[in-house]
Motif scaffolding. Sequence first.
Motif, short mmCIF file in Angstrom:
data_model
loop_
_atom_site.label_atom_id
_atom_site.label_comp_id
_atom_site.label_asym_id
_atom_site.label_seq_id
_atom_site.Cartn_x
_atom_site.Cartn_y
_atom_site.Cartn_z
N VAL A 284 0.71 -1.12 0.05
CA VAL A 284 0.04 0.04 -0.07
C VAL A 284 1.04 1.15 0.16
O VAL A 284 2.04 0.92 0.33
CB VAL A 284 -0.98 0.00 1.31
CG1 VAL A 284 -1.95 -1.22 1.21
CG2 VAL A 284 -0.01 0.03 2.70
N PRO A 285 0.26 2.59 -0.19
CA PRO A 285 1.12 3.53 -0.19
C PRO A 285 1.44 3.80 1.20
O PRO A 285 0.85 3.53 2.34
CB PRO A 285 0.03 4.69 -0.75
CG PRO A 285 -1.00 4.06 -1.49
CD PRO A 285 -1.10 2.57 -0.89
N LYS A 286 2.78 4.39 1.38
CA LYS A 286 3.32 4.57 2.64
C LYS A 286 2.44 5.25 3.69
O LYS A 286 2.25 5.05 4.99
CB LYS A 286 4.71 5.22 2.71
CG LYS A 286 5.61 5.23 3.96
CD LYS A 286 6.93 5.79 3.60
CE LYS A 286 8.03 4.74 3.12
NZ LYS A 286 9.17 5.40 2.55
N ALA A 287 1.82 6.35 3.05
CA ALA A 287 0.78 7.17 4.10
C ALA A 287 -0.22 6.30 4.73
O ALA A 287 -0.58 6.98 5.56
CB ALA A 287 0.28 8.16 2.96
N ILE A 288 -0.48 5.24 4.33
CA ILE A 288 -1.71 4.42 4.97
C ILE A 288 -1.27 3.07 5.64
O ILE A 288 -2.13 2.52 6.14
CB ILE A 288 -2.80 4.23 3.85
CG1 ILE A 288 -2.51 3.37 3.03
CG2 ILE A 288 -3.48 5.35 3.55
CD1 ILE A 288 -3.54 2.60 2.16
N GLN A 289 0.03 2.64 5.55
CA GLN A 289 0.47 1.67 5.98
C GLN A 289 0.16 1.60 7.41
O GLN A 289 -0.21 0.40 8.01
CB GLN A 289 2.03 1.31 5.74
CG GLN A 289 2.31 -0.19 5.99
CD GLN A 289 4.04 -0.18 6.60
OE1 GLN A 289 4.59 0.46 6.63
NE2 GLN A 289 4.17 -1.59 6.57
N GLY A 290 0.41 2.35 8.37
CA GLY A 290 0.34 2.36 9.75
C GLY A 290 -1.21 1.74 10.10
O GLY A 290 -1.48 0.97 10.73
N ILE A 291 -2.28 2.55 9.46
CA ILE A 291 -3.65 2.03 9.73
C ILE A 291 -3.77 0.84 9.31
O ILE A 291 -4.48 -0.28 9.89
CB ILE A 291 -4.60 2.74 8.90
CG1 ILE A 291 -4.11 4.31 8.74
CG2 ILE A 291 -5.90 2.74 9.25
CD1 ILE A 291 -4.88 5.07 7.52
N MET A 292 -3.22 0.39 8.28
CA MET A 292 -3.48 -1.15 7.49
C MET A 292 -2.99 -2.00 8.60
O MET A 292 -3.67 -3.08 8.86
CB MET A 292 -2.96 -1.17 6.17
CG MET A 292 -3.23 -0.07 5.19
SD MET A 292 -5.04 0.02 4.79
CE MET A 292 -5.38 -1.74 4.04
N GLN A 293 -1.69 -1.91 8.94
CA GLN A 293 -0.84 -2.70 9.64
C GLN A 293 -1.87 -3.18 10.97
O GLN A 293 -1.65 -4.36 11.21
CB GLN A 293 0.52 -2.25 9.90
CG GLN A 293 1.46 -3.44 10.27
CD GLN A 293 2.71 -3.04 10.35
OE1 GLN A 293 3.23 -1.77 10.65
NE2 GLN A 293 3.91 -3.85 10.19
N SER A 294 -2.22 -2.04 11.51
CA SER A 294 -2.78 -2.10 12.92
C SER A 294 -4.14 -3.13 12.82
O SER A 294 -4.67 -3.72 13.79
CB SER A 294 -3.08 -0.81 13.77
OG SER A 294 -4.11 -0.14 12.89
N SER A 295 -5.04 -3.04 11.68
CA SER A 295 -6.17 -3.70 11.60
C SER A 295 -6.25 -5.06 11.00
O SER A 295 -7.05 -5.82 10.85
CB SER A 295 -7.27 -2.76 10.90
OG SER A 295 -6.73 -2.61 9.74
N LEU A 296 -4.89 -5.42 10.30
CA LEU A 296 -4.86 -6.64 9.29
C LEU A 296 -4.04 -7.58 9.95
O LEU A 296 -2.60 -7.55 9.70
CB LEU A 296 -4.47 -6.28 8.03
CG LEU A 296 -5.32 -5.44 7.32
CD1 LEU A 296 -4.95 -5.07 6.03
CD2 LEU A 296 -6.76 -6.53 7.04
N LYS A 297 -4.26 -8.44 11.02
CA LYS A 297 -3.34 -9.20 11.80
C LYS A 297 -2.55 -10.24 11.06
O LYS A 297 -1.48 -10.52 11.26
CB LYS A 297 -4.13 -9.76 12.91
CG LYS A 297 -4.60 -8.76 14.06
CD LYS A 297 -5.33 -9.70 15.21
CE LYS A 297 -6.17 -8.94 16.00
NZ LYS A 297 -7.59 -8.63 15.28
N GLU A 298 -3.42 -10.95 10.07
CA GLU A 298 -2.74 -12.01 9.53
C GLU A 298 -2.12 -11.78 7.96
O GLU A 298 -1.76 -12.60 7.30
CB GLU A 298 -4.09 -12.93 8.89
CG GLU A 298 -4.76 -13.71 10.28
CD GLU A 298 -5.87 -12.89 10.58
OE1 GLU A 298 -5.96 -11.71 10.21
OE2 GLU A 298 -6.67 -13.34 11.51
N ILE A 299 -2.15 -10.39 7.66
CA ILE A 299 -1.48 -9.82 6.50
C ILE A 299 -0.25 -9.15 6.77
O ILE A 299 0.02 -8.47 7.68
CB ILE A 299 -2.59 -8.91 5.92
CG1 ILE A 299 -3.84 -9.31 5.82
CG2 ILE A 299 -1.78 -8.47 4.21
CD1 ILE A 299 -4.33 -10.69 5.05
N ILE A 300 0.90 -9.48 5.89
CA ILE A 300 2.11 -8.66 5.88
C ILE A 300 1.80 -7.36 5.09
O ILE A 300 1.58 -7.57 3.96
CB ILE A 300 3.34 -9.51 5.16
CG1 ILE A 300 3.24 -11.12 5.93
CG2 ILE A 300 4.52 -8.91 5.64
CD1 ILE A 300 4.33 -11.72 5.20
#
Length: 508
Positions: A284-300
Amino acid sequence: MKIVSNGEMREIESIAINSLGIPSVCLMENAGRVVAEHASEYLFSCKRNNVVILCGKGNNGGDGFVAARYLFNRGFDVKVFVVSSIGLISGDAKKNLDIIINMGIYVAEILQKEQLKFLEKSIKESDLVIDALYGTGLDREVSGISRDIIDIVNGSGKYVISVDIPSGINGDNGHVEGCAIKANATITMQFLKKGIAVYPGVDYAGKVVVADIGIPNNLVDNIKCRYNMISQDDVALPKRMRNTHKGDYGKLLIVAGSKDMTGAAALCAMSAIKTGCGIVKLAVPKAIQGIMQSSLKEIITYGLNDKDGAFYLGSVGEILELANTVDAVAIGPGLTCSGDVKEFVKEVILRLEKPLVLDADALNAISDSVDMIIGKDVILTPHMGEMSRLSGVSVDDINNNIYETVEKFISKYKVTLVLKGSRTVIGNDTEGIYINCTGNPGMATAGSGDVLTGMISSFLVQRLKGVKAAIYGVYYHGKAGDMASEKYGEYGLTATNILEYIPYAMKM
Ligand SMILES: NC(=O)C1=CN([C@@H]2O[C@H](COP(=O)(O)OP(=O)(O)OC[C@H]3O[C@@H](n4cnc5c(N)ncnc54)[C@H](O)[C@@H]3O)[C@@H](O)[C@H]2O)[C@@H](O)CC1
Ligand SMILES: [K+]
């Protein structure tokens, strides 16, 4: 399950009659009897008695004459209206017409407008109308008195059973030829017809029953029939071996998301993992990685160089590097069409050598240069609007010519196409065309397509290729949607609900 065109049905019928020696009159007998059985079932269920049977001059009408005999024998009040001069009826239809006349069953010709009043009255007094006007022999627009009759039937509010195909529907492509009977049920003979597998034919056919009339089903193998309805048998899931690890179930890279569309990326990634693939990497674009990572436990998740919260040409190098670590790449959900996204997508497609799934904004990005996908191992998943942009054909024309649009596209670009709709059509040049009938109107909701892309991509890395990956994805997506709709109903159904039911749909 095979789906046949009018010509293919004629070929199969001819082999049954001429090579196997099944008398054609026996096939007509079986067809008429099976229609009578369904009609009786309906009449018994509502304790009604009066049947009007509308017969044309061909064999479809012949099936109607046979049905009249069975229904009369069972004690129902039967009126047969022949929409042709009786003298023009020949062959097996004539034999069966003669029988019902000899039996004293009511038979009247309807040739002139003045006779319509009586027909209308009879339909008004009836409890069921059987439509045996035209079947697979329809070869032109419905006109004249037949048109008036179809209008009367459609306006009557009566329960209608169509024989083989609703009269007026083109059996090859589902077009309404001027006007067509709106049936509650259609009893179609031996094989599902192409014209009632897609819209608008689907809407006119009502509940479709494929009836066995004694033609061996394997005769379909003798003809080059490329159309199928996806059935449970087509999407059998192999049992997982005990001694396995995540590396055995494929690695997928999803390229998705932008600053205002994080949900699309999340839905796609979660759908992929819930569909069984071993490892899902989400770029994903760097700007949104933080939000994505916190909600997607099974995804790298990987945050890549971005411009204004979206991918740009400067992100291509990192994508190519990541792609080296996976079996396939899905691109599109939530990318947006802003900034350099289009150039980014094109560059990635040009330089990637992996199997690809293209959806949403990735489809929009290539719509002015579709030629670039020729020769690539690609699955495209457009909805009607995206298909219109890709093909240059209007949405209305696509809806009216689904088969033609799909065939032209896959023959030109040599890709696997998943044309999404209420009856999703899937196919490529070599593996044939598949139509899906799981799913419901509740699935016409934001994010539903992102879930589908995740599912198809997941099957793609689990050793299914092209059309196979697509039919598995589409079928189970629809099944998950159907199960979700049982719980939530169609109005409140969301893409998250479809996601929730993926494991249950696949468990079934
Ligand atoms: N395929 C099979 O194995 C079997 C087919 N049977 C029945 O036979 C049907 C096909 O029979 P036919 O080939 O005789 O075709 P149809 O009975 O569908 O109609 C053909 C006749 O209608 C006329 N016609 C076509 N379009 C017209 C229009 N728009 N306005 C006015 N007249 C029109 C044609 O000139 C022809 O005379 C099937 O749909 C099915 O119901 C069954 O009898 C049993 C076996
Ligand atoms: K019919």
